[in-house]
Design a protein around this motif. Sequence first.
Motif, PDB file in Angstrom:
ATOM      1  N   ASP A 152       9.392 106.661  66.010  1.00 53.91           N
ATOM      2  CA  ASP A 152       9.959 106.927  64.682  1.00 53.91           C
ATOM      3  C   ASP A 152       9.334 106.044  63.607  1.00 53.91           C
ATOM      4  O   ASP A 152       9.352 106.385  62.425  1.00 53.91           O
ATOM      5  CB  ASP A 152      11.482 106.695  64.693  1.00 53.91           C
ATOM      6  N   ASN A 153       8.792 104.909  64.029  1.00 52.89           N
ATOM      7  CA  ASN A 153       8.241 103.950  63.063  1.00 52.89           C
ATOM      8  C   ASN A 153       6.762 103.662  63.323  1.00 52.89           C
ATOM      9  O   ASN A 153       6.280 102.551  63.065  1.00 52.89           O
ATOM     10  CB  ASN A 153       9.048 102.640  63.122  1.00 52.89           C
ATOM     11  N   VAL A 154       6.070 104.678  63.840  1.00 46.84           N
ATOM     12  CA  VAL A 154       4.695 104.471  64.294  1.00 46.84           C
ATOM     13  C   VAL A 154       3.769 104.023  63.163  1.00 46.84           C
ATOM     14  O   VAL A 154       2.874 103.209  63.369  1.00 46.84           O
ATOM     15  CB  VAL A 154       4.158 105.750  64.982  1.00 46.84           C
ATOM     16  N   ARG A 155       3.993 104.509  61.947  1.00 44.55           N
ATOM     17  CA  ARG A 155       3.119 104.106  60.825  1.00 44.55           C
ATOM     18  C   ARG A 155       3.298 102.640  60.462  1.00 44.55           C
ATOM     19  O   ARG A 155       2.363 101.973  60.027  1.00 44.55           O
ATOM     20  CB  ARG A 155       3.406 104.994  59.605  1.00 44.55           C
ATOM     21  N   ARG A 156       4.524 102.154  60.648  1.00 44.00           N
ATOM     22  CA  ARG A 156       4.838 100.770  60.307  1.00 44.00           C
ATOM     23  C   ARG A 156       4.426  99.799  61.413  1.00 44.00           C
ATOM     24  O   ARG A 156       4.241  98.612  61.174  1.00 44.00           O
ATOM     25  CB  ARG A 156       6.346 100.662  60.046  1.00 44.00           C
ATOM     26  N   GLN A 157       4.323 100.331  62.637  1.00 42.33           N
ATOM     27  CA  GLN A 157       3.978  99.530  63.808  1.00 42.33           C
ATOM     28  C   GLN A 157       4.843  98.269  63.896  1.00 42.33           C
ATOM     29  O   GLN A 157       4.357  97.143  63.710  1.00 42.33           O
ATOM     30  CB  GLN A 157       2.492  99.168  63.805  1.00 42.33           C
ATOM     31  N   PRO A 158       6.134  98.431  64.187  1.00 41.89           N
ATOM     32  CA  PRO A 158       7.033  97.272  64.240  1.00 41.89           C
ATOM     33  C   PRO A 158       6.626  96.281  65.326  1.00 41.89           C
ATOM     34  O   PRO A 158       6.070  96.648  66.351  1.00 41.89           O
ATOM     35  CB  PRO A 158       8.399  97.906  64.555  1.00 41.89           C
ATOM     36  N   GLU A 159       6.916  95.026  65.060  1.00 41.92           N
ATOM     37  CA  GLU A 159       6.589  93.968  66.007  1.00 41.92           C
ATOM     38  C   GLU A 159       7.559  93.991  67.191  1.00 41.92           C
ATOM     39  O   GLU A 159       8.649  94.568  67.121  1.00 41.92           O
ATOM     40  CB  GLU A 159       6.663  92.601  65.319  1.00 41.92           C
TER      41      GLU A 159
END
Length: 288
Positions: free
Chosen positions: A24-31
Amino acid sequence: MTLTTENPHINYQRIEQAIRYLEDNVRRQPELEEVAEKVHLSPFHFQRIFTEWAGISPKRFLQYLTVDYLKDKLLQSRNLAEAAELAGLSSQSRVYDLFTTLEAVTPQEYKERGAGIRVEYGFHASPFGLCLIGVTERGICWLSFVASDEDPRHALEEMKAYWHNSVFHESQELTKAFVEQVFPESPLQKKLHLFVKGTNFQIRVWEALLRVPMGEVTTYQDIARSIQNPNALQAVGSAVGSNHIAYLIPCHRVIRKDGVLGQYRWSSARKKSIIGWEMARQETPNKH
């Protein structure tokens, strides 16, 4: 009815939640710390359980599920099939040593919807959450996954509806031995025999799926071509979706030709989990 004599893999539920969040957050690449917090674990504990499950880090795992990577895998798979044809092997040949063989019900048994067949069943933990397995004297006849928020009785009723006139008997000890063969601790495994109920067309599609190796992916178009029916895309899609033996008949390895994973009878997140897990095991075999 005893639902299970084992605890389902709580770890898998957290891994699936993490995969959903990463996607769901692939563009943001969460840590890692952010993802761990979302599944209510410390970063150290999350990294450890994920790596124990997959054999690789969460970050590396997610790379297997990108559109570009999957497009490349499709191209590699197609090249393998073409190489086999050039070598004089038909699409029906056993290019790979199959661990799974398939037997279909007779036309009379199909008409009678399982009458006279005894099905032993049980619920067990698996690498992909709780599963329900059904076994007959002629082989495994059912394998499905139970969602974390689903009543396991629903999965049981679905199996009973499919094998409508069969006799059902819960047998945790017998079915546990089969589940251990389906998901072995080591890569060495015994050949498994499946007992399926379907139309002639469905069976041809399921047989084609058995020839897709672990760690590879294919498309509906390629499956249609492999059964010499290239225009039957809708029928192939229906047959793939009608598969009643999850994982062993690997309908999860069928993706869209644009590299998008698409839907899965037992949830798209589980499809991602299985594909990534299989690719990790194939590419890092020394860790398993």
